[in-house]
Design a protein around this motif. Sequence first.
Motif, PDB file in Angstrom:
ATOM      1  N   MET A   1      -1.089  11.178   6.866  1.00 24.41           N
ATOM      2  CA  MET A   1      -1.696  10.047   7.564  1.00 24.41           C
ATOM      3  C   MET A   1      -0.679   8.913   7.720  1.00 24.41           C
ATOM      4  O   MET A   1       0.268   8.808   6.947  1.00 24.41           O
ATOM      5  CB  MET A   1      -2.910   9.524   6.793  1.00 24.41           C
ATOM      6  N   LYS A   2      -0.929   8.060   8.700  1.00 30.34           N
ATOM      7  CA  LYS A   2      -0.121   6.864   8.878  1.00 30.34           C
ATOM      8  C   LYS A   2      -0.796   5.713   8.132  1.00 30.34           C
ATOM      9  O   LYS A   2      -1.938   5.362   8.440  1.00 30.34           O
ATOM     10  CB  LYS A   2       0.021   6.521  10.356  1.00 30.34           C
ATOM     11  N   ILE A   3      -0.087   5.161   7.153  1.00 28.01           N
ATOM     12  CA  ILE A   3      -0.660   4.145   6.269  1.00 28.01           C
ATOM     13  C   ILE A   3       0.230   2.912   6.265  1.00 28.01           C
ATOM     14  O   ILE A   3       1.452   3.017   6.089  1.00 28.01           O
ATOM     15  CB  ILE A   3      -0.806   4.687   4.833  1.00 28.01           C
ATOM     16  N   GLY A   4      -0.371   1.759   6.443  1.00 31.28           N
ATOM     17  CA  GLY A   4       0.336   0.493   6.331  1.00 31.28           C
ATOM     18  C   GLY A   4      -0.150  -0.269   5.111  1.00 31.28           C
ATOM     19  O   GLY A   4      -1.357  -0.434   4.935  1.00 31.28           O
ATOM     20  N   ILE A   5       0.778  -0.711   4.275  1.00 30.20           N
ATOM     21  CA  ILE A   5       0.452  -1.475   3.075  1.00 30.20           C
ATOM     22  C   ILE A   5       0.979  -2.885   3.254  1.00 30.20           C
ATOM     23  O   ILE A   5       2.169  -3.085   3.528  1.00 30.20           O
ATOM     24  CB  ILE A   5       1.076  -0.827   1.821  1.00 30.20           C
ATOM     25  N   VAL A   6       0.113  -3.865   3.081  1.00 33.57           N
ATOM     26  CA  VAL A   6       0.508  -5.263   3.187  1.00 33.57           C
ATOM     27  C   VAL A   6       0.417  -5.876   1.794  1.00 33.57           C
ATOM     28  O   VAL A   6      -0.669  -6.078   1.254  1.00 33.57           O
ATOM     29  CB  VAL A   6      -0.367  -6.039   4.179  1.00 33.57           C
ATOM     30  N   GLY A   7       1.578  -6.147   1.221  1.00 36.45           N
ATOM     31  CA  GLY A   7       1.669  -6.631  -0.147  1.00 36.45           C
ATOM     32  C   GLY A   7       2.547  -5.697  -0.958  1.00 36.45           C
ATOM     33  O   GLY A   7       2.279  -4.493  -1.035  1.00 36.45           O
ATOM     34  N   ALA A   8       3.616  -6.251  -1.524  1.00 37.44           N
ATOM     35  CA  ALA A   8       4.577  -5.426  -2.264  1.00 37.44           C
ATOM     36  C   ALA A   8       4.677  -5.879  -3.710  1.00 37.44           C
ATOM     37  O   ALA A   8       5.735  -5.797  -4.326  1.00 37.44           O
ATOM     38  CB  ALA A   8       5.941  -5.476  -1.586  1.00 37.44           C
ATOM     39  N   GLY A   9       3.551  -6.347  -4.249  1.00 40.13           N
ATOM     40  CA  GLY A   9       3.495  -6.666  -5.670  1.00 40.13           C
ATOM     41  C   GLY A   9       3.367  -5.397  -6.486  1.00 40.13           C
ATOM     42  O   GLY A   9       3.655  -4.290  -6.002  1.00 40.13           O
ATOM     43  N   ASN A  10       2.915  -5.524  -7.716  1.00 45.17           N
ATOM     44  CA  ASN A  10       2.888  -4.372  -8.623  1.00 45.17           C
ATOM     45  C   ASN A  10       1.998  -3.241  -8.113  1.00 45.17           C
ATOM     46  O   ASN A  10       2.372  -2.070  -8.183  1.00 45.17           O
ATOM     47  CB  ASN A  10       2.444  -4.817 -10.011  1.00 45.17           C
ATOM     48  N   ILE A  11       0.810  -3.579  -7.604  1.00 47.19           N
ATOM     49  CA  ILE A  11      -0.073  -2.536  -7.077  1.00 47.19           C
ATOM     50  C   ILE A  11       0.482  -1.983  -5.773  1.00 47.19           C
ATOM     51  O   ILE A  11       0.530  -0.761  -5.561  1.00 47.19           O
ATOM     52  CB  ILE A  11      -1.498  -3.082  -6.869  1.00 47.19           C
ATOM     53  N   GLY A  12       0.916  -2.848  -4.878  1.00 46.62           N
ATOM     54  CA  GLY A  12       1.451  -2.396  -3.593  1.00 46.62           C
ATOM     55  C   GLY A  12       2.644  -1.476  -3.742  1.00 46.62           C
ATOM     56  O   GLY A  12       2.778  -0.477  -3.018  1.00 46.62           O
ATOM     57  N   LYS A  13       3.545  -1.798  -4.667  1.00 47.21           N
ATOM     58  CA  LYS A  13       4.724  -0.947  -4.888  1.00 47.21           C
ATOM     59  C   LYS A  13       4.324   0.456  -5.320  1.00 47.21           C
ATOM     60  O   LYS A  13       4.887   1.453  -4.844  1.00 47.21           O
ATOM     61  CB  LYS A  13       5.623  -1.572  -5.954  1.00 47.21           C
ATOM     62  N   THR A  14       3.369   0.528  -6.244  1.00 42.94           N
ATOM     63  CA  THR A  14       2.944   1.850  -6.718  1.00 42.94           C
ATOM     64  C   THR A  14       2.222   2.618  -5.630  1.00 42.94           C
ATOM     65  O   THR A  14       2.416   3.835  -5.484  1.00 42.94           O
ATOM     66  CB  THR A  14       2.054   1.711  -7.961  1.00 42.94           C
ATOM     67  N   LEU A  15       1.403   1.940  -4.849  1.00 42.22           N
ATOM     68  CA  LEU A  15       0.751   2.602  -3.721  1.00 42.22           C
ATOM     69  C   LEU A  15       1.777   3.176  -2.754  1.00 42.22           C
ATOM     70  O   LEU A  15       1.656   4.313  -2.297  1.00 42.22           O
ATOM     71  CB  LEU A  15      -0.155   1.611  -2.994  1.00 42.22           C
ATOM     72  N   SER A  16       2.785   2.391  -2.425  1.00 43.70           N
ATOM     73  CA  SER A  16       3.824   2.849  -1.499  1.00 43.70           C
ATOM     74  C   SER A  16       4.538   4.078  -2.041  1.00 43.70           C
ATOM     75  O   SER A  16       4.748   5.067  -1.322  1.00 43.70           O
ATOM     76  CB  SER A  16       4.816   1.710  -1.250  1.00 43.70           C
ATOM     77  N   ARG A  17       4.895   4.011  -3.294  1.00 44.25           N
ATOM     78  CA  ARG A  17       5.636   5.114  -3.920  1.00 44.25           C
ATOM     79  C   ARG A  17       4.801   6.387  -3.986  1.00 44.25           C
ATOM     80  O   ARG A  17       5.266   7.474  -3.626  1.00 44.25           O
ATOM     81  CB  ARG A  17       6.074   4.694  -5.321  1.00 44.25           C
ATOM     82  N   THR A  18       3.555   6.274  -4.451  1.00 44.95           N
ATOM     83  CA  THR A  18       2.743   7.475  -4.669  1.00 44.95           C
ATOM     84  C   THR A  18       2.216   8.066  -3.359  1.00 44.95           C
ATOM     85  O   THR A  18       2.174   9.291  -3.203  1.00 44.95           O
ATOM     86  CB  THR A  18       1.578   7.176  -5.619  1.00 44.95           C
ATOM     87  N   LEU A  19       1.823   7.229  -2.428  1.00 42.27           N
ATOM     88  CA  LEU A  19       1.276   7.757  -1.183  1.00 42.27           C
ATOM     89  C   LEU A  19       2.353   8.364  -0.293  1.00 42.27           C
ATOM     90  O   LEU A  19       2.122   9.361   0.391  1.00 42.27           O
ATOM     91  CB  LEU A  19       0.517   6.664  -0.434  1.00 42.27           C
ATOM     92  N   SER A  20       3.547   7.783  -0.295  1.00 32.97           N
ATOM     93  CA  SER A  20       4.624   8.406   0.470  1.00 32.97           C
ATOM     94  C   SER A  20       5.062   9.710  -0.185  1.00 32.97           C
ATOM     95  O   SER A  20       5.365  10.690   0.510  1.00 32.97           O
ATOM     96  CB  SER A  20       5.809   7.448   0.640  1.00 32.97           C
ATOM     97  N   ALA A  21       5.046   9.751  -1.521  1.00 34.29           N
ATOM     98  CA  ALA A  21       5.375  10.991  -2.226  1.00 34.29           C
ATOM     99  C   ALA A  21       4.348  12.077  -1.944  1.00 34.29           C
ATOM    100  O   ALA A  21       4.670  13.274  -1.980  1.00 34.29           O
ATOM    101  CB  ALA A  21       5.475  10.738  -3.728  1.00 34.29           C
ATOM    102  N   ALA A  22       3.122  11.673  -1.643  1.00 31.34           N
ATOM    103  CA  ALA A  22       2.066  12.632  -1.321  1.00 31.34           C
ATOM    104  C   ALA A  22       2.162  13.154   0.107  1.00 31.34           C
ATOM    105  O   ALA A  22       1.359  13.999   0.520  1.00 31.34           O
ATOM    106  CB  ALA A  22       0.692  11.989  -1.540  1.00 31.34           C
TER     107      ALA A  22
END
Length: 248
Positions: A1-22
């Motif tokens: 899926m195409k996912i956009g994350i707005v916010g690169a704090g602690n939660i945003g960073k982990t979301l970016s890392r795990t969802l792109s890895a998925a």
Amino acid sequence: MKIGIVGAGNIGKTLSRTLSAAGHEVKIANSRGPETIPSEAVATGARAVHAVDAVRDVEVVILSMPFHRMPAFAAALAEAPADAVVIDTSNYYPLRDQRIDAIEAGEVESVWVTEQIGRPIVKAWNAIGSASFADKGAPKGTPGRIAIPVAADDADARALGMMLVDQTGFDGVDAGPLSQSWRQQPGAPCYCTDLTSEEMHDALAAAEKERLPKRRDLSAAVIAERVGDASTSPDSEFGVRITRAIFM
């Protein structure tokens, strides 16, 4: 899926890392520009972009910004496709966000957000501490896997949120419509207490709305006394001990 994350704090960073890895095509942005995005946020293939670009041409938008900034982002969010699913990870803390009279009067946080941004939302990843989220994900079926509640009015959007939660290493638990999402707000038994799916269902049912604000503020005061700043996230074990003692 195409996912956009707005916010690169602690939660945003982990979301970016795990969802792109998925395997998802992830874009991540903050308020300061793509050159300031932490390297760990893009280490597994996500792209750092400007905030307005993060919401364009995506199927899912994840808002992982401080609660009080939601109204100001409504104009930028209008650039997102009309059928994009919007997921909100934020929580209201009056010491950080300033007093919001509607919420103080009892309006559910997630309902207030929908009114401010003019879009229906899914509430997810708000009820886990950032340290636990970064460090405690596990494959599906792992004994003791931590659960995360997911609320939304649209059943399909809720199911999508639960699927994405699973792909970040946690069991997604159906928490019902947004009107019931107060059960996963700060101060509730399921909030940052690192529960399994079975425990999560019981914790959601046990929540008492009128007790949440006092418990929320007490936990913030205890953590601030320990780490010196209420906005600083404690280590996962200390945070879980505190929230279990106060919220459960």
